[in-house]
Enzyme design. Structure first.
Site, short mmCIF file in Angstrom:
data_model
loop_
_atom_site.label_atom_id
_atom_site.label_comp_id
_atom_site.label_asym_id
_atom_site.label_seq_id
_atom_site.Cartn_x
_atom_site.Cartn_y
_atom_site.Cartn_z
CG ASN A 449 29.94 38.62 43.90
OD1 ASN A 449 30.56 37.57 43.96
ND2 ASN A 449 30.06 39.57 44.80
CD GLU A 722 36.78 47.66 43.53
OE1 GLU A 722 37.64 46.86 43.15
OE2 GLU A 722 36.95 48.44 44.47
CB CYS A 723 30.40 43.21 42.85
SG CYS A 723 29.42 44.22 43.96
CG ASN A 724 35.53 40.53 39.49
OD1 ASN A 724 36.03 39.44 39.70
ND2 ASN A 724 35.34 40.99 38.27
#
Length: 830
Positions: A449, A722-724
């Protein structure tokens, strides 16, 4: 019904072609809606302050004019726009000769070691003139062409040997020679030593030829430099003994100055070396560098089956594992002795840490060394020259050098800028990059992110952005498909236009590793009017993989140290190529970044050293100094290559074990993402096992329920996106328009929104497993409407389970996890 997944590796199911390469439709280009803004301007050369005056406590900081500092004021008006400086594009090894400091190589003898330096200044029958420079020094860069023009004189070539020394490569030696400012030239007489130091800023470099002739024309004389920059003879040289006496007096005076009140400096230097247990370095040094066995002092550990597993099955599996991987696992067989005292002492019995991509773990001896040093040493704010401040400055520079050495980066080519995190490094590049209305911010879809957030800077400047997949990069950069080139339209701004490509060396979702060879390939897509710079996000890669910047000439590299060795947190680094620093438009300035500033007028001069100008305020010096103990621990375990092998064999075993899990009806228990299944999996897959848990009918089990149950069983794993989002939603088959519909409903991985209800066609294009197709066909969910005969309503997950391994992972961790998953979820429907 819960929909299974689209592009993915289904455990136990062969994958053909490029199913795991995440091929997507061509990315759309997004441009700013607002009017184009003028491009940011790079720092101006050091015209008003040609020299880079400093003391070595602040690592040769020197001034450079900030973009707004070209003497603008309400009375004078704004400074005119200037073209951004160009950066040499490195497309092959020889391109490094395009750097300014490597021009006119035939005039110079380059030295890179202290041994070479002392040999060159003490041998031969000619005088020796040594040019001390820094690759980041604007004054040095400006004076260099004139210096070369002067020394090309054939008469001077007969009288002198000309030598170049980069102060970043030989910091201690340059300091010992008395170099306190740049640019500086020192003349030596072989067999005698130093004759005189010459300041050669641009305003005085025209005197260089005259001064060198004066020195050569007065053999046996001593010299002094007058305030105007001219050399004058002062009398005969002292004999060698007298020169040695004066040198000793000078060294003693420097030592006394460094010692300060009460011998503080001496005490500090005596207590900087501490061993793994935190004690001061003993008078008897170790006969050899400490190995893993010296990390802890304790009794041998006995390997026992983890709680809850079948002991006989565990023993059999461990024997097979060691027979296959014993040469790679556990740092020469020491981890079972080290782990209980170094890490396990902080874990409850039966707990297993498997979230290394979230944060690595520190070891006890690492902390002992850190706090022993803090208790024994006095560290002061480095923005001063008092003993404790000077001591701190020196330790900070040692750590910068250690970081560059860890990545095999030349201090002449790269600089270390300390940041709060890898995210902060990305932010620093985003806010200082020379964006313009023709710029393109292109990035791999599978980025974190924090990378995606950089696009806001590009849009604000009038540029555009584009998310691309792996196949696009291979086609465009590697195979040279010109259709992927970015050709900005002519603008009213000076050429060249700069664009930025960012990709992860390893993505933090599935652990897929992307080719480091892309760096040169992308840079090679540059032209005279448009330049591609490349940033590699290495936060998930460098904790377990070696990265050689001599082979991979990135323009920017970001990382977080707590992901490497757990402590300290809140500290990262941006490793930046020196030659691109002048491009960066530093807007905010303050603290240690500015050399000169006025209060009432709009005037300031930024420091010349890249770290000084980019690190706002006082750096976290105690945390930075602590980094060396983490790096020391990596070395004691055998280095990053040993860690790489250790993690790779555990990941390989865990994937094989979990990919074979089946329900009683033969259906796979997991859908595993990434490239574990590929023959070259070690080259393309890192230490992450990311998966969805499947029910016997092929539907997806709640990852949030799994997280709670795993935590209760003692497993530290992570779930969610997972911030992706790029990697996550691509693997799960979620469309971006569907994600946008969740605005105002979903806050992050911690909220209760776990599935999204969507319509899908029941075709082999959307699901690649016959088991999952069968579960969809048997669903009793009603159709959306009579006309939508090919669509069914389905629940698609918005996250998954990630188990990630690291330097202190053990066979017990992976065995216990796989055993618990199979026991807990085989044939489970609820």
């Amino acid at each position: 019904m819960r929909l299974a997944l689209r592009p993915r590796v289904l455990a136990g199911t062969p994958v053909h072609g490029s199913a795991a390469r995440h091929i997507a439709a061509p990315a759309r280009v997004v441009t700013a809606a607002s009017a184009a803004r003028p491009p940011p301007q790079a720092a101006a050369p050091c015209d008003s302050l040609e020299e880079c005056p400093s003391d070595w406590g602040s690592d040769l900081p020197g001034p450079t004019l900030a973009p707004s500092a070209a003497h603008s004021s309400p009375a004078r008006g704004p400074a005119p726009l200037a073209a951004a400086p160009e950066v040499a594009v490195r497309t092959k090894a020889g391109d490094r000769d395009r750097h300014w400091w490597n021009q006119e190589k035939d005039l110079w003898v380059d030295v890179h070691t202290e041994e070479d330096f002392h040999r060159e200044v003490s041998t031969g029958d000619r005088l020796v003139a040594v040019d001390f420079f820094a690759t980041w020094c604007h004054g040095c860069e400006k004076s260099y062409p004139e210096i070369c023009r002067s020394i090309r004189d054939s008469d001077l070539q007969k009288k002198y040997k000309f030598v170049k020394v980069c102060v970043d490569e030989l910091k201690l030696m340059a300091k010992a020679e008395g170099v306190t400012g740049l640019p500086r030239m020192i003349v030596y007489q072989p067999g005698y030593g130093q004759l005189v130091q010459l300041d050669v800023p641009f305003s005085k470099v025209r005197y260089l030829k005259t001064n060198l002739n004066v020195i050569a024309g007065n053999p046996g004389k001593a010299f002094a430099l007058d305030p105007n920059g001219f050399v004058t003879p002062t009398g005969p040289l002292p004999d060698k003994d007298e020169a040695a006496r004066r040198a000793a007096e000078k060294a003693a005076a420097v030592a006394a100055l460094n010692a300060g009140s009460g011998g503080l400096k001496s005490h500090l230097e005596k207590t900087t070396l501490v061993n793994g247990n935190g004690a001061a370095a003993a008078a008897k040094p170790a006969a050899k560098p400490p190995g893993p066995e010296m990390l802890v002092a304790g009794a041998k550990a006995t390997c026992k089956a983890p709680p809850g597993v079948d002991a006989a099955a565990y023993d059999e599996s461990r024997r097979h594992f060691l027979a296959m991987y014993g040469h790679e696992y556990g740092y020469g067989g020491t981890i079972d002795d080290l782990y209980p005292t170094e890490v396990g002492c902080r874990m409850a019995p039966g707990e297993h840490y498997m979230d290394y991509t979230g944060s690595s773990v520190y070891c006890q001896s690492q902390l002992d060394a850190v706090f022993a040093e803090l208790k024994q040493c006095m560290f002061g704010n480095p923005h001063s020259a008092n003993p404790s401040s000077t001591f701190t400055s020196e330790r900070l520079e040692e750590v910068r050098d250690r970081v560059l050495k860890f990545f095999n980066a030349s201090p002449a080519e790269y600089q270390v800028v300390f940041t709060k995190s890898a995210t902060d490094g990305l932010k620093l590049v985003g806010e200082t990059f020379p964006w313009s209305e023709g710029s393109m911010f292109r990035y791999l879809r599978e980025n974190h992110n924090s990378v995606l957030g950089v696009r806001e800077y590009a849009l604000k400047a009038g540029g555009s952005f584009q998310a691309v997949n792996e196949s696009f990069v291979e086609r465009w950069a590697v195979r040279g498909d010109a259709s992927g080139d970015h050709n900005p339209a002519n603008t009213r701004f000076p050429a060249p236009t700069y664009s930025l490509f960012v990709y992860p060396a390893e993505d933090n979702f599935a652990g897929v590793k992307y080719p480091l060879e892309w760096v040169r390939a992308i840079q090679s897509r540059s032209s005279d009017s448009h330049r591609w710079l490349v940033m590699v996000d290495a936060a998930a890669f460098v904790p377990t993989q070696p990265l050689d910047l001599n082979r991979t000439p990135v323009d920017f590299l970001d990382l977080s140290f707590y992901k490497m060795f757990g402590y300290p947190t809140g500290l990262g680094a941006l490793i930046i190529r020196t030659s691109v620093v002048p491009l960066l438009n530093k807007v905010f300035w303050g603290g240690g970044t500015v050399a000169l500033a006025t209060s009432e007028e709009n005037f300031h001069v930024l420091k010349c050293n890249p770290a000084d100008r980019l690190e706002d305020g006082t750096v976290a010096f105690l945390d930075i100094i602590a980094l060396k103990h983490g790096l020391n621990t990596i070395e004691k375990l055998g280095g990053i290559h040993k860690i790489q092998a250790h993690v790779a064999c555990l990941t390989e075993w865990l994937y094989k074990r979990m990919s074979q899990m089946r329900h009683s009806n033969g259906a796979p228990m997991l859908a595993i993402f990434g490239k574990h299944h590929q023959p070259n999996h070690r080259a393309v897959q890192g230490g992450i096992l990311n998966f969805e848990l499947l029910r016997p009918d092929g539907s997806i089990f709640s990852y949030k329920t799994f997280e709670k149950e795993a935590a209760g069983a003692g497993f530290h794993v992570r779930t969610g996106a997972e911030c992706n989002p790029g990697a996550c939603y691509n693997y799960l088959g979620v469309k971006e328009s569907e994600i946008e519909s969740l605005a105002g409903k979903k806050e992050g991985c911690e909220d209760d929104v776990e599935f999204i209800r969507v319509q899908r066609q029941v075709t082999t294009d959307t699901v690649s497993s016959s088991d999952l197709l069968r579960s969809i066909a048997n669903s009793n969910i009603s159709l959306a409407h009579p006309a939508a005969v090919a669509l069914k309503w389905m629940e698609v997950p918005l996250g998954s389970v990630r188990a990630s391994l690291g330097w202190w992972s053990t066979f017990d961790d992976v065995y216990a996890f796989a055993d618990w998953v199979e026991r807990s979820y085989k044939d489970r429907n609820e």
